[in-house]
Design a protein around this motif. Structure first.
Motif, PDB file in Angstrom:
ATOM      1  N   GLY A   1       0.950  -0.928  -0.223  1.00 28.40           N
ATOM      2  CA  GLY A   1       0.030   0.354  -0.071  1.00 28.40           C
ATOM      3  C   GLY A   1       0.168   1.177   0.092  1.00 28.40           C
ATOM      4  O   GLY A   1       0.908   2.045  -0.888  1.00 28.40           O
ATOM      5  N   ILE A   2       1.827   1.526   0.425  1.00 28.34           N
ATOM      6  CA  ILE A   2       3.058   2.272   0.172  1.00 28.34           C
ATOM      7  C   ILE A   2       3.883   2.482  -0.501  1.00 28.34           C
ATOM      8  O   ILE A   2       3.548   3.931  -0.801  1.00 28.34           O
ATOM      9  CB  ILE A   2       3.325   2.723   2.097  1.00 28.34           C
ATOM     10  CG1 ILE A   2       3.105   2.013   3.313  1.00 28.34           C
ATOM     11  CG2 ILE A   2       4.397   3.507   2.381  1.00 28.34           C
ATOM     12  CD1 ILE A   2       2.158   3.830   3.677  1.00 28.34           C
ATOM     13  N   ALA A   3       3.999   1.399  -1.018  1.00 32.82           N
ATOM     14  CA  ALA A   3       4.948   1.370  -2.489  1.00 32.82           C
ATOM     15  C   ALA A   3       3.701   2.045  -3.052  1.00 32.82           C
ATOM     16  O   ALA A   3       4.331   3.921  -4.504  1.00 32.82           O
ATOM     17  CB  ALA A   3       5.396   0.645  -2.759  1.00 32.82           C
ATOM     18  N   LEU A   4       2.509   1.780  -3.356  1.00 30.93           N
ATOM     19  CA  LEU A   4       1.717   2.409  -4.069  1.00 30.93           C
ATOM     20  C   LEU A   4       1.227   3.978  -3.657  1.00 30.93           C
ATOM     21  O   LEU A   4       1.818   5.230  -4.675  1.00 30.93           O
ATOM     22  CB  LEU A   4       0.258   1.854  -4.673  1.00 30.93           C
ATOM     23  CG  LEU A   4      -0.358   2.251  -5.408  1.00 30.93           C
ATOM     24  CD1 LEU A   4       0.034   1.778  -7.172  1.00 30.93           C
ATOM     25  CD2 LEU A   4      -1.838   1.875  -5.131  1.00 30.93           C
ATOM     26  N   GLY A   5       0.957   3.734  -2.853  1.00 32.88           N
ATOM     27  CA  GLY A   5       1.087   5.672  -2.460  1.00 32.88           C
ATOM     28  C   GLY A   5       2.455   5.937  -2.295  1.00 32.88           C
ATOM     29  O   GLY A   5       2.316   7.787  -3.176  1.00 32.88           O
ATOM     30  N   LEU A   6       3.733   5.850  -1.807  1.00 31.32           N
ATOM     31  CA  LEU A   6       4.190   7.141  -2.409  1.00 31.32           C
ATOM     32  C   LEU A   6       5.207   6.989  -3.919  1.00 31.32           C
ATOM     33  O   LEU A   6       5.286   8.350  -4.632  1.00 31.32           O
ATOM     34  CB  LEU A   6       5.707   6.710  -2.152  1.00 31.32           C
ATOM     35  CG  LEU A   6       5.616   6.278  -0.468  1.00 31.32           C
ATOM     36  CD1 LEU A   6       7.280   4.802   0.013  1.00 31.32           C
ATOM     37  CD2 LEU A   6       5.497   6.994   0.661  1.00 31.32           C
ATOM     38  N   GLU A   7       4.847   6.168  -4.715  1.00 28.71           N
ATOM     39  CA  GLU A   7       4.934   6.018  -5.934  1.00 28.71           C
ATOM     40  C   GLU A   7       4.256   7.197  -6.770  1.00 28.71           C
ATOM     41  O   GLU A   7       4.506   8.166  -7.575  1.00 28.71           O
ATOM     42  CB  GLU A   7       4.552   5.110  -7.253  1.00 28.71           C
ATOM     43  CG  GLU A   7       5.257   4.765  -8.764  1.00 28.71           C
ATOM     44  CD  GLU A   7       7.113   5.742  -8.343  1.00 28.71           C
ATOM     45  OE1 GLU A   7       7.569   5.815  -7.324  1.00 28.71           O
ATOM     46  OE2 GLU A   7       7.084   6.022  -9.900  1.00 28.71           O
ATOM     47  N   ALA A   8       2.199   7.536  -6.404  1.00 25.03           N
ATOM     48  CA  ALA A   8       1.570   8.347  -7.012  1.00 25.03           C
ATOM     49  C   ALA A   8       1.997   9.773  -6.678  1.00 25.03           C
ATOM     50  O   ALA A   8       2.144  10.684  -7.489  1.00 25.03           O
ATOM     51  CB  ALA A   8       0.099   8.104  -5.958  1.00 25.03           C
ATOM     52  N   ILE A   9       2.766   9.797  -5.245  1.00 19.97           N
ATOM     53  CA  ILE A   9       3.313  11.089  -5.142  1.00 19.97           C
ATOM     54  C   ILE A   9       4.368  11.912  -5.909  1.00 19.97           C
ATOM     55  O   ILE A   9       4.030  13.269  -5.672  1.00 19.97           O
ATOM     56  CB  ILE A   9       3.946  11.361  -3.300  1.00 19.97           C
ATOM     57  CG1 ILE A   9       2.639  10.865  -2.498  1.00 19.97           C
ATOM     58  CG2 ILE A   9       3.870  12.865  -2.720  1.00 19.97           C
ATOM     59  CD1 ILE A   9       2.398  10.701  -0.888  1.00 19.97           C
ATOM     60  N   ARG A  10       5.068  10.582  -5.832  1.00 18.70           N
ATOM     61  CA  ARG A  10       6.119  10.956  -6.707  1.00 18.70           C
ATOM     62  C   ARG A  10       5.694  11.785  -8.217  1.00 18.70           C
ATOM     63  O   ARG A  10       6.056  12.421  -8.667  1.00 18.70           O
ATOM     64  CB  ARG A  10       7.631   9.910  -7.473  1.00 18.70           C
ATOM     65  CG  ARG A  10       7.755   9.805  -5.843  1.00 18.70           C
ATOM     66  CD  ARG A  10       8.839   8.805  -6.149  1.00 18.70           C
ATOM     67  NE  ARG A  10       9.462   7.684  -4.686  1.00 18.70           N
ATOM     68  CZ  ARG A  10       8.963   7.152  -3.965  1.00 18.70           C
ATOM     69  NH1 ARG A  10       9.008   5.981  -4.726  1.00 18.70           N
ATOM     70  NH2 ARG A  10      10.051   6.641  -2.736  1.00 18.70           N
ATOM     71  N   MET A  11       5.169  11.182  -8.500  1.00 17.87           N
ATOM     72  CA  MET A  11       4.142  11.595  -9.869  1.00 17.87           C
ATOM     73  C   MET A  11       3.313  12.393  -9.854  1.00 17.87           C
ATOM     74  O   MET A  11       3.461  13.577 -10.774  1.00 17.87           O
ATOM     75  CB  MET A  11       2.810   9.972 -10.267  1.00 17.87           C
ATOM     76  CG  MET A  11       3.182   8.638 -10.278  1.00 17.87           C
ATOM     77  SD  MET A  11       2.651   7.784 -10.888  1.00 17.87           S
ATOM     78  CE  MET A  11       1.366   7.974 -11.912  1.00 17.87           C
ATOM     79  N   VAL A  12       2.949  13.054  -8.700  1.00 15.59           N
ATOM     80  CA  VAL A  12       1.880  14.709  -9.177  1.00 15.59           C
ATOM     81  C   VAL A  12       3.592  14.699  -8.459  1.00 15.59           C
ATOM     82  O   VAL A  12       2.956  16.431  -9.394  1.00 15.59           O
ATOM     83  CB  VAL A  12       1.200  14.744  -7.425  1.00 15.59           C
ATOM     84  CG1 VAL A  12       0.833  15.957  -6.720  1.00 15.59           C
ATOM     85  CG2 VAL A  12       0.200  13.506  -7.203  1.00 15.59           C
ATOM     86  N   GLU A  13       3.913  15.178  -7.981  1.00 20.35           N
ATOM     87  CA  GLU A  13       5.287  15.563  -7.750  1.00 20.35           C
ATOM     88  C   GLU A  13       5.882  16.296  -9.076  1.00 20.35           C
ATOM     89  O   GLU A  13       6.657  17.471  -9.360  1.00 20.35           O
ATOM     90  CB  GLU A  13       6.666  15.267  -7.074  1.00 20.35           C
ATOM     91  CG  GLU A  13       7.283  15.482  -6.382  1.00 20.35           C
ATOM     92  CD  GLU A  13       8.010  14.879  -5.216  1.00 20.35           C
ATOM     93  OE1 GLU A  13       8.508  13.781  -5.334  1.00 20.35           O
ATOM     94  OE2 GLU A  13       8.105  15.525  -4.267  1.00 20.35           O
ATOM     95  N   ALA A  14       6.065  15.227 -10.039  1.00 20.70           N
ATOM     96  CA  ALA A  14       6.462  15.200 -11.211  1.00 20.70           C
ATOM     97  C   ALA A  14       5.667  16.240 -12.444  1.00 20.70           C
ATOM     98  O   ALA A  14       6.210  15.784 -13.479  1.00 20.70           O
ATOM     99  CB  ALA A  14       7.048  13.798 -11.879  1.00 20.70           C
ATOM    100  N   GLY A  15       4.475  16.206 -11.947  1.00 14.23           N
ATOM    101  CA  GLY A  15       3.499  15.967 -12.621  1.00 14.23           C
ATOM    102  C   GLY A  15       3.051  15.731 -13.956  1.00 14.23           C
ATOM    103  O   GLY A  15       2.963  16.361 -15.330  1.00 14.23           O
ATOM    104  N   VAL A  16       3.112  13.915 -12.974  1.00 17.10           N
ATOM    105  CA  VAL A  16       2.796  13.203 -14.802  1.00 17.10           C
ATOM    106  C   VAL A  16       0.972  13.616 -14.588  1.00 17.10           C
ATOM    107  O   VAL A  16       0.831  13.706 -16.008  1.00 17.10           O
ATOM    108  CB  VAL A  16       2.872  12.033 -13.738  1.00 17.10           C
ATOM    109  CG1 VAL A  16       2.624  10.834 -14.807  1.00 17.10           C
ATOM    110  CG2 VAL A  16       4.388  11.907 -13.831  1.00 17.10           C
TER     111      VAL A  16
END
Ligand code: NAD
Length: 288
Positions: free
Chosen positions: A200-215
């Motif tokens: 759950g955390i792995a998915l959550g952190l990747e989603a946050i990195r995607m927001v950060e990168a403007g994906v």
């Protein structure tokens, strides 16, 4: 424990009557255990009984629980502030006290002194090492993790966590007990985040990195998982519900234990610093 027909019913003791303890007591009583719920706080016991009753009444109202099933379950559930009394004759003890290693060790070591040698000692810890908890407990082969999810009467999963010294028989008994309580157990070796938090955390952190990168926007990232993968809720909305501060703490712990892939994204650190904690603060990836 003997019922009116003279047949004996298994006794299950729950230590700690908070968010998780009251729910475990409820589903165990429905499953036919004689349940003894204990807590150091008298108010917690009163509030727990009120919550169980309200949840069962709601179940009846929605047609999900038969009135006689509710009444029988309430008849099988007793509270006491005397822990030894709660554990007398127990087949299973489930502790649901706060997430503090020393407290859990102390509680289960105390239980081990009180109960029969074959009583199963289960901990509902969501993150602590079962092996480390069990080290303080005489007869540590019978210590096992039973990680229920919140709200307990609704969530189907129980992670059965096998410590390094947990006996196969203890794992089996925990699995049977979870099934008896209407849950679907999975068996996981003692490792940081078990199965559920780690993924759950792995998915959550990747989603946050995607927001950060403007994906993509938070809404669209969530939709990708909801519509593309049939997740009931996207990882960012879920992060808002759980609390960004809570997820950051878990990420830091997994980072320490499992390495760089769990390093908290800067955006998460920054949002927590700004008090954007999700639903509880009114703002996270969404406005609540
Ligand atoms: P909580 O604070 O709601 O309840 C803990 C209860 O334990 C309190 O009522 C407290 O009075 C009682 N307590 C403290 N010391 C005690 C003692 N010595 N003997 C008996 N009772 C004692 O906590 P919670 O959210 O129910 O969490 C309990 C455990 O379940 C923790 O290990 C937590 O990590 C785990 N867990 C919580 C969730 C969740 O969403 N809340 C989900 C899964 C697992």
């Amino acid at each position: 424990m003997t019922n009116a027909q003279g047949a004996s019913r298994p006794v299950l003791a729950v230590l700690g009557a908070g968010t998780m303890g009251h729910g475990i007591a409820q589903i165990a009583a429905i499953a036919g255990y004689d349940v003894r719920l204990t807590d150091v706080s008298h108010e917690a016991l009163e509030s727990a009984m009120g919550r169980v009753k309200a949840q069962l009444d709601k179940g009846v109202e929605l047609g999900k629980v038969e009135p006689d099933v509710r009444d029988a379950a309430l008849g099988r559930l007793r509270t006491t502030s005397d822990a030894a009394e709660a554990m007398a004759g127990a087949e299973i003890v489930v502790e649901a006290v706060p997430e503090v290693m020393e407290l859990k060790q102390e509680i289960l070591a105390g239980a081990a002194e009180t109960v029969e040698p074959d009583t199963l000692l289960a901990t509902n810890t969501s993150s602590l090492s079962i092996t480390a908890i069990a080290e303080a407990v005489p007869g540590q082969e019978r210590v096992v993790g039973m990680h229920f999810f919140n709200p307990v009467h609704i969530m189907a999963l129980v992670e059965i966590v096998r410590g390094d010294r947990t006996a196969p028989d203890a794992v089996e008994r925990a699995r049977e007990a979870a099934e008896r309580m209407g849950k679907t157990p999975i068996v996981v070796s003692d490792s940081p985040g078990f199965a559920s938090s780690r993924l759950g955390i792995a998915l959550g952190l990747e989603a946050i990195r995607m927001v950060e990168a403007g994906v993509a926007s938070a809404e669209d990232i969530d939709r990708a998982m909801e519509l593309g993968y049939r997740h009931p809720m996207g990882p960012l909305r879920l992060t808002d519900l759980v609390g960004l501060d809570v997820r950051l703490e878990i990420a830091r712990y997994l980072h320490r234990e499992l390495g760089d892939r769990f390093q908290p994204p800067e955006l998460l650190e920054q949002m927590v610093e700004e008090g954007k904690l999700g639903k509880k603060s009114g703002r996270g990836f969404y406005v609540w």
